[in-house]
Design an enzyme around this catalytic site. Structure first.
Site, PDB file in Angstrom:
ATOM      1  N   GLY A   4       0.833  -1.213   0.000  1.00  0.00           N
ATOM      2  CA  GLY A   4       0.000   0.000   0.000  1.00  0.00           C
ATOM      3  C   GLY A   4       0.859   1.250   0.000  1.00  0.00           C
ATOM      4  O   GLY A   4       2.047   1.185  -0.331  1.00  0.00           O
ATOM      5  N   ASN A   5       0.259   2.382   0.342  1.00  0.00           N
ATOM      6  CA  ASN A   5       1.042   3.619   0.434  1.00  0.00           C
ATOM      7  C   ASN A   5       0.403   4.537   1.469  1.00  0.00           C
ATOM      8  O   ASN A   5      -0.589   4.188   2.093  1.00  0.00           O
ATOM      9  CB  ASN A   5       1.150   4.294  -0.942  1.00  0.00           C
ATOM     10  CG  ASN A   5      -0.223   4.641  -1.492  1.00  0.00           C
ATOM     11  OD1 ASN A   5      -0.931   5.465  -0.943  1.00  0.00           O
ATOM     12  ND2 ASN A   5      -0.609   3.972  -2.584  1.00  0.00           N
ATOM     13  N   HIS A   6       0.971   5.730   1.620  1.00  0.00           N
ATOM     14  CA  HIS A   6       0.587   6.607   2.739  1.00  0.00           C
ATOM     15  C   HIS A   6      -0.603   7.513   2.457  1.00  0.00           C
ATOM     16  O   HIS A   6      -0.907   8.383   3.266  1.00  0.00           O
ATOM     17  CB  HIS A   6       1.774   7.489   3.133  1.00  0.00           C
ATOM     18  CG  HIS A   6       2.941   6.707   3.636  1.00  0.00           C
ATOM     19  ND1 HIS A   6       2.897   5.999   4.806  1.00  0.00           N
ATOM     20  CD2 HIS A   6       4.174   6.512   3.107  1.00  0.00           C
ATOM     21  CE1 HIS A   6       4.057   5.396   4.997  1.00  0.00           C
ATOM     22  NE2 HIS A   6       4.854   5.697   3.969  1.00  0.00           N
TER      23      HIS A   6
END
Ligand code: PMT
Length: 405
Positions: free
Chosen positions: A209-211
């Site tokens: 995933g990412n932020h």
């Protein structure tokens, strides 16, 4: 959410029996999220008390040029405060004074100072309403751009039956919110927004995933709704939530799912904005069971490409106005320009992780809007304000219409 939400409504009440309905009107406006200030003519105070209206509106009610301490009640300030003025009930006497430009009470003086839209809900007895003078006055006020909320038919205070009674407060509020909605620059337009991260599953407990928090995308959805649009918000996993009668919020997790949903709506939208941080790749293999630690020091996951949602939008673009985002760490402008061209966008919003307070998670962002032949750089500001800048640019480029979004 009503189009009246957040609006400053100046309610002018004149001296007719229907003035008692003002109390209900104020309550309904407040329920719709508006702020209300009341001005009364001296005669109106015979029908409903200022105390009732100030209690309901939580604002002082004024009716004369000065207060008890002889301080001036500033009609210009009141007029400037208003986003919209409603004169209700509007008696035959006040209508004729409005036409004549008279200013012998605070309400009329404020009306003459007001530059906002003016709604008028006349209320009078049967014969007065049918009188040629009343008809002429109402026509003249309509021709001046004021909006008349027609009286309703029924039993009148005199005992007569017919047209003349002030529209019911519910109907006035409905009328005004519908009318205001239709004035909005994105009324009847559909806007598709992608927001948040995507989670690409490895096994039942892990993902890539990412932020992204979704804040930027959700703020744009709010702005589009405030501008009257119908919004389809396709959101990756976030803690944010949003509800509105004109919003279709679709929560997805992985990029493929975001792509599938986006393509269902794309043909039918007027504006599409891709603010989601979509994972470019996903694990080639999904393990049904949690992957166990082995004795090996390394573990390899093969990745395959996800569909590029924005690029597909660009390839299938017909009437849509298309906006992309570029989140960069280096060679920002050059990279963003390449995406602008490759993805066939109308403009791209560049945000760089080099700028403090920009990009992921923050409540603020610092953007540049890049078109084929122009770059506009904006200061760092709350994402809600950034969203307004983006829609101002869209309205300007697509509809030649800048607004205070
Ligand atoms: O959510 P927040 O915490 O508020 O953060 C906002 C943000 C930083 C995520 C947002 O402002 C932003 O920059 N979004 C785009 C992030 C990104 O993935 O940029 P990119 O340069 O990798 O992608 C370029 C464009 O293609 C983007 O519009 C992206 O949505 C789109 N894209 C990318 C890959 C893919 N498979 N499909 C896409 O649609």
């Amino acid at each position: 959410m009503s189009a009246l939400n957040g609006k400053h409504i100046l309610l002018g009440i004149t001296g007719g029996i229907a003035a008692y309905k003002s109390a209900f009107l104020v309550r309904l406006f407040i329920k719709a999220g508006a702020q209300v200030k009341c001005i009364m003519t001296p005669d109106a105070e015979e029908f409903v008390t200022p105390l009732t209206l100030s209690t309901l509106s939580k604002n002082s009610v004024v009716s004369s040029f000065t207060d008890k301490e002889k301080n001036w009640n500033n009609h210009v300030e009141l007029a400037n405060w208003a986003d919209v003025m409603l004169i209700s009930p509007a008696t035959a006497n006040t209508l004729s004074k409005m036409v004549a430009g008279k200013s012998d009470n605070l309400l009329l003086t404020t009306y003459l100072s007001a530059t906002c839209p003016i709604y008028i809900a006349p209320a009078m007895d049967l014969e007065m309403y049918q009188h040629e003078t009343s008809k002429t006055n109402i026509n003249q006020l309509t021709n001046s751009g004021h909006i008349i909320i027609e009286p309703e038919s029924g039993e009148l205070a005199s005992g007569l039956e017919g047209k003349g009674r002030m529209a019911e407060p519910e109907n006035i509020v409905d009328f005004m919110s519908q009318h205001m909605l239709k004035q909005l620059p994105l009324y009847n337009k559909k806007v598709l927004i992608t927001a948040g991260p995507t989670y690409e599953p490895i096994d039942p407990v892990r993902f890539i995933g990412n932020h992204s928090s979704g804040k930027m995308g959700y703020e744009m959805a709010k702005t589009a709704l405030n501008l009257g649009a119908k919004v389809i918000l396709i959101s990756g996993p976030t803690h944010l939530t949003l509800s509105h009668p004109n919003l279709e919020l679709i929560k997805i997790s992985a990029a493929q799912d975001m792509f599938d949903h986006a393509m269902l709506f794309y043909n039918d939208v007027d504006i599409a904005i891709a603010s989601a941080a979509v994972s470019d790749y996903r694990p080639k293999t999904y393990y049904d069971q949690k992957v166990k630690k082995t004795e090996e020091d390394t573990f390899r996951i093969d990745l395959i490409k996800n569909p590029d949602i924005l690029k597909t939008f660009g390839q299938q673009k017909q009437h849509q106005f298309l906006v992309g985002f570029a989140l960069e760490t280096n060679n920002e402008v050059e990279n963003a320009k390449q995406k602008l061209e490759k993805k066939n966008l109308d403009f791209i919003v560049l945000n760089s992780l080099q700028d403090k307070g920009a990009g992921f998670k923050n409540d603020t962002n610092k953007i540049s809007i890049i078109t084929k032949d122009d770059i506009k750089r904006f200061d760092i500001k709350p994402k809600s304000e950034v969203a307004k800048d983006i829609f101002n640019e869209i309205l300007d480029m697509r509809f030649n219409n800048k607004t205070n979004a």
